[in-house]
Design an enzyme around this catalytic site. Structure first.
Site, PDB file in Angstrom:
ATOM      1  N   ARG A   1     -24.423 -50.621  28.076  1.00 27.76           N
ATOM      2  CA  ARG A   1     -24.137 -50.715  29.513  1.00 27.76           C
ATOM      3  C   ARG A   1     -22.744 -51.314  29.674  1.00 27.76           C
ATOM      4  NH1 ARG A   1     -27.443 -47.504  30.309  1.00 27.76           N
ATOM      5  NH2 ARG A   1     -29.421 -47.664  31.438  1.00 27.76           N
TER       6      ARG A   1
ATOM      7  N   HIS B   1     -20.521 -41.586  30.951  1.00 24.63           N
ATOM      8  CA  HIS B   1     -21.950 -41.938  30.842  1.00 24.63           C
ATOM      9  C   HIS B   1     -22.802 -40.703  30.506  1.00 24.63           C
ATOM     10  CE1 HIS B   1     -25.054 -45.167  32.185  1.00 24.63           C
ATOM     11  NE2 HIS B   1     -25.577 -44.360  31.275  1.00 24.63           N
TER      12      HIS B   1
END
Ligand code: NDP
Length: 309
Positions: A224, A272
């Protein structure tokens, strides 16, 4: 069981017929914030709005359409008794292994230098590095990290992994717990972060930890964005204390146009996409767990809220 599809970023028309086919005994409906509460007991969610939980107060189980649950655990609107179930692999670990392998080969085999050489029609007969020059370290040895570590080890790289509790993976040297982190970092040149984001792991990629890596290190962050102290990496690149990074996740997504990462050729940015949620695999896994719940059996993948993952 009545299951609500509550994923504002996914097209219900692409999901609901498949969910109905996979769970013929269940009623599947799409969350309607403007209608009366549905009375559903379970919901499929991905980045749900807080309003879902104020509206649908009968929910007892959430199936998260992703492996990471950090966003859900930050929502005070989700009552503590609601069970959160995450995706376990569901086709993501092989994608992550591909991503890490690509990043590793790209730097360890000098492929970028050969691209530059081709642009100059230069026959670059540089001496290549050896796999032993690229000790890999994988932070997080769960569903995804274990597959990444094992794949890179199978290619012949020296691989170590770090987890909270001791793990055993064939061909991988394993380290566990905060006390073992310095030893793990000190033998690592190519660092891959696949940790979940928790109060213990937030900001774990910072100047103090990254400066413990072997010289000419490369960082891959697929966990993350908040795992990385971005300013620390920018400064370390400027000072030549780290060679480069491959980053899939960021504090702000999409990455702002003026961010330094876009302009630094040593930083490889992807949006992502390291491991996408695969619809068929995800539905198959959730349907299997729903069937287990209906038979009164225990299921895996239930998030331990006190641990944060
Ligand atoms: P798992 O829960 O299966 O594994 C988590 C691993 O991290 C475990 O090995 C765990 O240790 C370890 N860990 C957790 N906290 C600590 C800590 N404080 N210290 C040391 N080790 C710790 O998760 P997954 O492998 O399924 O997914 C990991 C993360 O990858 C997700 O949470 C998500 O953030 C990210 N992800 C990113 C994607 C992308 O496209 N960029 C796609 C999919 C996932 P232990 O084994 O002891 O429990």
């Amino acid at each position: 069981m009545h299951i609500l599809f509550a994923c504002p970023h996914h097209d219900p028309a692409a999901w609901v017929p498949l969910l109905e086919a996979a769970m013929p005994g269940c009623r599947i409906s799409v969350w309607n914030p403007d209608g009366p509460p549905s009375g559903a007991q379970a919901a499929l969610v991905w980045r749900p709005p807080a309003a879902l939980f104020e509206h649908e107060t009968g929910l007892t189980t959430l199936f998260n359409l992703g492996a990471g649950v950090d966003a859900l655990l930050k929502m005070p609107e989700i009552p503590p008794q609601v069970r959160i179930v995450r995706l376990e692999d569901a086709g993501m670990s092989v994608q992550m292994a591909e991503y890490a392998l690509y990043a590793l080969l790209r730097v360890s085999r000098d492929f970028e230098a050969f691209d530059h050489a081709q642009a100059r029609q230069h026959w670059d007969t540089r001496e290549g590095s050896r796999q032993a020059d690229w000790p890999v370290g994988v932070l997080g040895l769960g569903q995804v990290g274990a597959r990444v570590a094992q794949t890179l080890a199978e290619f012949g790289y020296p691989v170590a992994g770090w987890s909270r509790t001791p793990r055993e993976i064939p061909g991988v040297e394993t380290f566990a717990g905060a006390a073992a982190l310095p030893a793990f970092l000190a033998r690592t040149r190519f660092l891959v972060n696949v940790l979940p984001l928790t109060p213990d792991t937030v900001g774990i990629l910072n100047r103090e930890t990254l400066s413990q890596l072997l010289p000419h290190a490369h960082l891959v962050n697929v966990g993350r964005g908040e795992h990385l102290v971005e300013d620390d990496l920018v400064q370390m690149l400027e000072e030549g204390e780290i060679d480069g990074a491959t980053l899939d996740v960021f504090h702000t997504e999409p990455l702002p146009k003026d961010h330094a990462f876009w302009r630094d050729a040593r930083v490889h940015v992807t949006p992502h996409i390291a491991a996408r949620t695969l619809r068929d695999e995800s539905i198959r896994q959730i349907a299997g767990k729903v069937a287990q719940l209906q038979r009164g059996e225990a299921i895996t993948g239930v998030v331990d809220r006190s641990r944060g993952y």
